[in-house]
Design a protein around this motif. Structure first.
Motif, PDB file in Angstrom:
ATOM      1  N   GLY A 334       0.882  -1.205   0.181  1.00 31.34           N
ATOM      2  CA  GLY A 334      -0.069  -0.017   0.015  1.00 31.34           C
ATOM      3  C   GLY A 334       0.913   1.320   0.193  1.00 31.34           C
ATOM      4  O   GLY A 334       0.778   2.148  -0.809  1.00 31.34           O
ATOM      5  N   ILE A 355      -9.969  -9.625  -8.989  1.00 34.09           N
ATOM      6  CA  ILE A 355     -10.763 -10.433  -8.225  1.00 34.09           C
ATOM      7  C   ILE A 355     -11.889 -10.866  -9.186  1.00 34.09           C
ATOM      8  O   ILE A 355     -12.495 -10.105  -9.485  1.00 34.09           O
ATOM      9  N   PHE A 358     -15.498  -9.827  -8.372  1.00 36.83           N
ATOM     10  CA  PHE A 358     -15.727  -8.442  -8.252  1.00 36.83           C
ATOM     11  C   PHE A 358     -16.112  -7.938  -9.812  1.00 36.83           C
ATOM     12  O   PHE A 358     -15.490  -8.440 -10.612  1.00 36.83           O
ATOM     13  N   GLU A 367      -6.783  -0.675  -5.823  1.00 41.00           N
ATOM     14  CA  GLU A 367      -5.690   0.207  -4.944  1.00 41.00           C
ATOM     15  C   GLU A 367      -6.264   1.521  -4.276  1.00 41.00           C
ATOM     16  O   GLU A 367      -5.632   2.019  -3.379  1.00 41.00           O
ATOM     17  N   PHE A 378     -16.372   6.148   5.819  1.00 42.50           N
ATOM     18  CA  PHE A 378     -16.275   4.684   5.811  1.00 42.50           C
ATOM     19  C   PHE A 378     -17.142   4.048   4.653  1.00 42.50           C
ATOM     20  O   PHE A 378     -16.905   3.197   4.341  1.00 42.50           O
ATOM     21  N   THR A 379     -17.844   4.881   3.884  1.00 37.19           N
ATOM     22  CA  THR A 379     -18.666   4.360   2.849  1.00 37.19           C
ATOM     23  C   THR A 379     -17.848   4.579   1.409  1.00 37.19           C
ATOM     24  O   THR A 379     -17.405   5.615   1.263  1.00 37.19           O
ATOM     25  N   LEU A 380     -18.370   3.590   0.456  1.00 35.82           N
ATOM     26  CA  LEU A 380     -17.913   3.648  -0.851  1.00 35.82           C
ATOM     27  C   LEU A 380     -18.981   4.435  -1.377  1.00 35.82           C
ATOM     28  O   LEU A 380     -20.031   4.602  -1.217  1.00 35.82           O
TER      29      LEU A 380
ATOM     30  N   TYR B 232     -24.849  -4.045   4.925  1.00 40.54           N
ATOM     31  CA  TYR B 232     -24.479  -2.757   5.002  1.00 40.54           C
ATOM     32  C   TYR B 232     -22.912  -2.734   4.776  1.00 40.54           C
ATOM     33  O   TYR B 232     -22.001  -2.263   4.098  1.00 40.54           O
ATOM     34  N   ASN B 235     -21.397  -4.608   1.705  1.00 40.21           N
ATOM     35  CA  ASN B 235     -21.553  -3.906   0.266  1.00 40.21           C
ATOM     36  C   ASN B 235     -21.289  -2.610   0.255  1.00 40.21           C
ATOM     37  O   ASN B 235     -21.214  -2.193  -0.822  1.00 40.21           O
ATOM     38  N   LYS B 236     -21.216  -1.860   1.436  1.00 36.78           N
ATOM     39  CA  LYS B 236     -21.467  -0.582   1.272  1.00 36.78           C
ATOM     40  C   LYS B 236     -20.264   0.205   1.572  1.00 36.78           C
ATOM     41  O   LYS B 236     -19.740   1.497   1.614  1.00 36.78           O
ATOM     42  N   THR B 237     -19.410  -0.487   2.430  1.00 31.32           N
ATOM     43  CA  THR B 237     -18.320   0.408   3.168  1.00 31.32           C
ATOM     44  C   THR B 237     -16.829  -0.070   2.608  1.00 31.32           C
ATOM     45  O   THR B 237     -16.823  -1.294   1.976  1.00 31.32           O
ATOM     46  N   THR B 238     -16.018   0.756   2.975  1.00 36.03           N
ATOM     47  CA  THR B 238     -14.655   0.497   2.646  1.00 36.03           C
ATOM     48  C   THR B 238     -14.032  -0.998   3.226  1.00 36.03           C
ATOM     49  O   THR B 238     -13.433  -1.850   2.517  1.00 36.03           O
ATOM     50  N   TYR B 241     -15.401  -3.760   1.463  1.00 35.03           N
ATOM     51  CA  TYR B 241     -14.647  -3.875   0.158  1.00 35.03           C
ATOM     52  C   TYR B 241     -13.331  -4.818   0.616  1.00 35.03           C
ATOM     53  O   TYR B 241     -12.904  -5.827  -0.220  1.00 35.03           O
ATOM     54  N   GLU B 242     -12.509  -4.299   1.409  1.00 32.51           N
ATOM     55  CA  GLU B 242     -11.251  -5.189   1.803  1.00 32.51           C
ATOM     56  C   GLU B 242     -11.653  -6.350   2.481  1.00 32.51           C
ATOM     57  O   GLU B 242     -10.799  -7.348   1.905  1.00 32.51           O
ATOM     58  N   ARG B 244     -14.066  -8.571   1.606  1.00 31.37           N
ATOM     59  CA  ARG B 244     -14.763  -9.068   0.507  1.00 31.37           C
ATOM     60  C   ARG B 244     -13.423  -9.498  -0.387  1.00 31.37           C
ATOM     61  O   ARG B 244     -13.129 -10.799  -0.983  1.00 31.37           O
ATOM     62  N   ALA B 245     -12.446  -8.500  -0.757  1.00 30.65           N
ATOM     63  CA  ALA B 245     -11.655  -8.827  -1.530  1.00 30.65           C
ATOM     64  C   ALA B 245     -10.642  -9.762  -1.092  1.00 30.65           C
ATOM     65  O   ALA B 245      -9.959 -10.670  -1.658  1.00 30.65           O
ATOM     66  N   TYR B 248     -12.216 -13.301  -1.346  1.00 33.29           N
ATOM     67  CA  TYR B 248     -12.063 -13.761  -2.766  1.00 33.29           C
ATOM     68  C   TYR B 248     -10.857 -14.094  -3.213  1.00 33.29           C
ATOM     69  O   TYR B 248     -10.599 -15.186  -3.797  1.00 33.29           O
ATOM     70  N   ALA B 253      -5.547  -9.153  -3.248  1.00 28.69           N
ATOM     71  CA  ALA B 253      -5.782  -7.872  -2.180  1.00 28.69           C
ATOM     72  C   ALA B 253      -4.698  -7.437  -1.743  1.00 28.69           C
ATOM     73  O   ALA B 253      -4.635  -6.353  -1.159  1.00 28.69           O
ATOM     74  N   GLY B 256      -2.951  -5.118  -4.007  1.00 28.27           N
ATOM     75  CA  GLY B 256      -3.756  -4.008  -4.047  1.00 28.27           C
ATOM     76  C   GLY B 256      -3.290  -3.128  -2.868  1.00 28.27           C
ATOM     77  O   GLY B 256      -3.870  -1.855  -2.711  1.00 28.27           O
ATOM     78  N   GLY B 257      -2.642  -3.567  -1.767  1.00 24.10           N
ATOM     79  CA  GLY B 257      -2.108  -2.694  -0.806  1.00 24.10           C
ATOM     80  C   GLY B 257      -3.277  -2.921   0.525  1.00 24.10           C
ATOM     81  O   GLY B 257      -3.171  -2.137   1.275  1.00 24.10           O
ATOM     82  N   ILE B 258      -4.101  -3.983   0.555  1.00 29.99           N
ATOM     83  CA  ILE B 258      -4.945  -4.240   1.785  1.00 29.99           C
ATOM     84  C   ILE B 258      -4.089  -5.151   2.668  1.00 29.99           C
ATOM     85  O   ILE B 258      -3.287  -6.150   2.178  1.00 29.99           O
TER      86      ILE B 258
END
Lengths: 510, 373
Positions: A334, A355, A358, A367, A378-380, B232, B235-238, B241-242, B244-245, B248, B253, B256-258
């Protein structure tokens, strides 16, 4: 021309149609291969080559049309029947059990037994040794697979099909993993095989090799039979334009450009591989702005470990890598991406680069999902995520143009375009491109090369790692040859000589 | 109209819903065969189950009460699975949650408005630590979470059993803890039910009165809220995302820097919190105490089944939990009604899961039907 027996049609596929639901993967394809003939099957990714071979091999049933082997109609029900009919396939990704010996692998599923079901390994070994000698395969039946080079493993696969009595061999992208020298050896083996009356079908999109080894070439585009040509009568350019459906330029267009400031400095870098053996062993290299530096080398000489150390995916044992005089060794991926401006097109795109589950839009923010551009707290921010995806899909011509499609639904070429779009959109100072055109067709390769040159022209530094010597020579400004974890020579791409570099890649001194 | 039908067909054939429905039907078919072999009339047995679920409002209320903890342990397992982890430890996290809630409910004195959230928070936190521990062990030492959570389950069980032997917490000689304060309970009308007015109400109102005969509590509301929370976060937060990445494709991940290790721990912490909440609400709404356990009760293990049947989604877990609760409650009636063993229900559930785990087979069945029709 090889010793072709035109009176003997080994394979005849007549008007073969294969449909998956509404999608027609093969639309009336005709293919005739004679005894002793090398027939190339050429087409872009997703053109339907593999589907056609899977029909021949018995993994799929044709929707319409007929398949005849040695003049006899055949409805292949499963691969075992195909093997009985003398059809053998060498897959692009080898299907070998690594800790087993060559003989154990070859007889797997087809063991000759003595009394009480004991395996007669001695007999098998001598048979395999005889076969190996007859076709010049130079494989030791007692060797363990994991000790063999990639080229030798491929020869084991060929031997496996021969051991099962294959008369017709299908080779799927056989040269993708080989060094120039190994490719030459393979060409020799193919000639030995045809001399003995075997027929060979090569699936490939490398035109140079078709010219070198094939007698006839059938071109497929979008599932349709475009043409079957005698290879001697056409040029590489002809083949390419038939495959893509438009004129293709092989030459990478780039104007000379003065070298900029040094941006990356690698000093005495040592990186261990997963077994704890130093794969990168005291490597020194400098990278400058506005240049493409190509690293030429045979697979397994430390390229992977070098890239992983530069991108934070693998710890460096000792030595340094500096970006603008600042140390980046052993930082997290990162930090290297966000603070030091390195972007990376990974070698193994399916493992590292994307992925599958995705969708395109989600993959394009891998990234940057947590940056202000795509999130609020916190939300996308899905509005921006999908707007970004639509823009990149348009700009980088990713198909199908649907940002909500899962990455696994894309063809290899489009997956690669997606990764390149993401990495270039990061606006990096250094772009590390590892095997960026692996498995891509001519049209997509042209595209990827343009994208790399584009970066260079904008004053970015590009580090290109490729096992395709042609690619390194065509695209790079400078070429560094890597051997056993060290850079053994740096050559200006203008003066590059393929033989000389090939020799250095194999550890010889120029 | 035809387009709509086509669309539904598509969703049913390709999506997970068709798979689940077919599996459930097949589960009952296999259960019926087993009943036949054992010499019982399957139609009678299934009717008895249906009557046991629907014939009285009280029964339906019991189904919900049975379903509540299963939904939440289902969410716990589903959350972990979505992020690539197999949390076998929902059982132990449930036990820890129940124990801590029972302690907080008994020892702490607070007004209700504070006492309830404090109990839940403490229980969820303790269970988070329990789950997070397995995550930490995996991230730090590479120990697979299946191994570590199974062991943590046993530790939780014996820890809980030991706690009720404590003089201050357990009623000596009964193997049970003291009951929690009134202020820590989430039953509806628990006190009022035993007043004269309450008894009167139960007598005079057939429907609501009957429902009140069961230990009605607010747990189901929490379960539904948690299902929404899970959806929520994922599916909706960063953060989602991390997670789930990593679930999977941890290699991508990492590329990508996770921070993959941190994600593993975070996921187990959240998963543990869900199971812990389930345990807390079971104590606060139904049992009001914990007791010495001879064996594990299976709330967490049933959660694995609920999660799988619910396709590892929040909403799916809610429906699967209710289905499971209904089978468990309704199934307990067939022994009396037709004399068939209650274990048949376990066969049905097991078969459903077996078929869900074989999506290819189901898809073949569906496509064969499709070709004919």
């Amino acid at each position: 021309m090889n010793s072709i027996d035109f009176s003997h049609k080994a394979v005849e596929m007549v008007d073969v149609v294969k449909k998956f639901g509404d999608f027609t993967a093969n639309d009336r394809i005709n293919l005739t291969v004679h005894k002793g003939e090398v027939h190339a099957l050429l087409g872009e990714n997703g053109a339907g080559k593999t589907t056609l071979m899977n029909v021949l091999y018995g993994l799929y049933q044709p929707t319409e049309g007929a398949v005849r082997i040695n003049g006899k109609p055949l409805s292949v029900k499963d691969p075992n029947v195909a093997i009985k009919n003398g059809i053998g396939m060498v897959h692009q990704h080898f299907m070998l059990v690594e800790p087993f010996t060559v003989t154990q692998n070859i007889i797997l599923g087809n063991e000759t037994t003595k009394m009480l079901g004991m395996i007669d390994i001695k007999k098998a070994e001598s048979e395999i040794a005889a076969l190996s000698e007859r076709y010049g395969l130079a494989v030791d039946p007692k060797a363990v697979i994991q000790d063999l080079s990639v080229g030798a493993q491929q020869r084991v696969e060929i031997l496996k099909t021969l051991y099962r009595g294959a008369q017709i061999l299908i080779l799927d992208e056989p040269t993708a993993v080989l060094t120039p020298q190994e490719i030459q050896e393979l060409v020799g083996i193919i000639h030995n095989l045809t001399r003995e009356g075997k027929s060979i079908i090569i699936i490939t999109h490398k035109l140079k090799e078709i010219k070198q080894v094939a007698d006839f070439c059938t071109i497929i585009r979008r599932g349709k039979h475009i043409d079957t040509v005698e290879v001697d009568q056409v040029t590489e350019e002809d083949l390419a334009s038939k495959m893509v459906g438009r004129e293709v330029s092989f030459k990478v267009e780039k104007d000379p450009q003065p070298q900029g400031d040094r941006i990356l400095e690698i000093r005495d870098l040592v990186v261990e591989d997963s077994r704890g053996i130093p794969a990168v062993n005291g490597l020194n290299l400098d990278l400058y702005k506005g240049e493409i530096l190509g690293i030429a080398g045979v697979d397994g000489n430390g390229q992977t470990e070098l890239i992983e150390a530069l991108t934070g995916l693998r710890p460096a044992k000792s030595g340094q890598a500096l970006v603008r005089e600042k140390e980046i060794t052993n930082l997290t991926p990162g930090k290297i991406i966000q603070q030091h401006g390195i972007s990376h097109i990974p070698e193994d795109r399916q493992k590292r680069g994307l992925i599958f589950e995705f969708d395109i839009a989600e993959n394009l923010i891998l990234e940057n999902y947590a940056t202000e551009a795509f999130s609020k707290g916190f939300t996308l921010d899905f509005k921006r995520i999908y707007r970004n995806a639509d823009q990149l899909i348009e700009k980088f011509d990713i198909r199908p143009q649907n940002s909500k499609l899962a990455a696994k639904a894309l063809s290899g070429g489009n997956q690669q375009k997606m990764i390149i779009a993401r990495e270039v959109a990061n606006d990096p100072d250094i772009l590390i491109a590892a095997q960026p055109t692996r498995g891509l067709d001519v049209g997509a390769i042209e595209y990827v090369h343009k994208a790399l040159v584009d970066q260079r022209n904008q004053g970015k530094a590009v580090l290109l790692i490729s096992f395709e010597l042609d690619e390194v020579i065509n695209v790079s400004d400078r070429i560094a040859v890597i051997y056993e974890g060290k850079i053994v020579g740096i050559i200006d791409a203008h003066d590059a000589d393929e033989k000389e570099i090939g020799l250095m890649m194999a550890g010889g001194t120029a | 109209m035809t387009l709509n039908r086509e669309y539904l067909k598509e969703v049913f054939l390709k999506g997970p819903l068709g798979l689940t429905v077919i599996s459930v039907v097949l589960g009952f078919v296999v259960g019926a065969v087993v009943l036949l072999i054992a010499g019982f009339n399957p139609i009678e047995a299934y009717m008895a189950i249906l009557r046991g679920i629907f014939s009285k409002p009280k029964y339906m209320s019991y189904v919900i009460i049975y379903a509540t903890p299963l939904i939440m342990t289902g969410l716990s397992v589903a959350f972990a699975l979505r992020t690539g982890l197999f949390n076998i430890g929902a059982e132990g996290q449930f036990i820890v949650g129940a124990m801590v809630a029972a302690m907080a409910g008994y020892f702490i004195h607070l007004p209700m408005l504070l006492h309830v959230p404090v109990c839940i928070l403490l229980a969820a936190s303790a269970a988070s630590v329990w789950g997070g521990l397995a995550g930490y062990i995996k991230a730090r030492f590479g120990v697979h979470e299946v191994i570590s959570t199974i062991m943590l389950n046993w530790i939780a069980l014996y820890l809980s059993n030991w706690s009720v032997t404590l003089k201050s917490f357990g009623k000596q000689g009964t193997g049970k803890s003291y009951v929690i304060q009134e202020t820590a309970r989430v039953d509806l009308f628990g006190q009022w039910k035993i007043t004269e007015a309450g008894i009167d109400f139960i007598r005079s109102h057939r429907f609501w009165g009957d429902i009140l005969k069961s230990p009605v509590n607010v747990g189901i509301i929490f379960a539904i809220i948690l299902a929404f929370v899970m959806w929520y976060i994922l599916n909706k937060t960063t953060l989602g995302y991390e997670l789930r990445a990593v679930g999977y494709n941890p290699h991508a991940a990492e590329y990508g820097g996770i921070n993959v290790n941190r994600s593993i721990i975070t996921s187990m912490v959240i998963s543990g919190a869900f199971a812990g909440t389930a345990g807390a609400l079971q104590v606060m709404g139904v049992s009001h105490r914990i007791a010495k356990l001879a064996a594990m009760e299976g709330y967490g293990f049933d959660g694995i089944a609920v999660s799988l049947i619910g396709n590892n989604t929040g909403i799916g877990s809610v429906f699967a939990g209710v289905l499971f609760g209904a089978l468990k409650y309704g199934g307990s009636k067939i022994q009396d009604a037709v004399g068939a063993p209650t274990e048949v229900i376990n066969i049905v559930v097991g078969t459903i899961i077996l078929f869900i785990a074989m999506p290819k087979l189901i898809r073949m069945i569906l496509q064969a039907r499709n070709k004919k029709g």
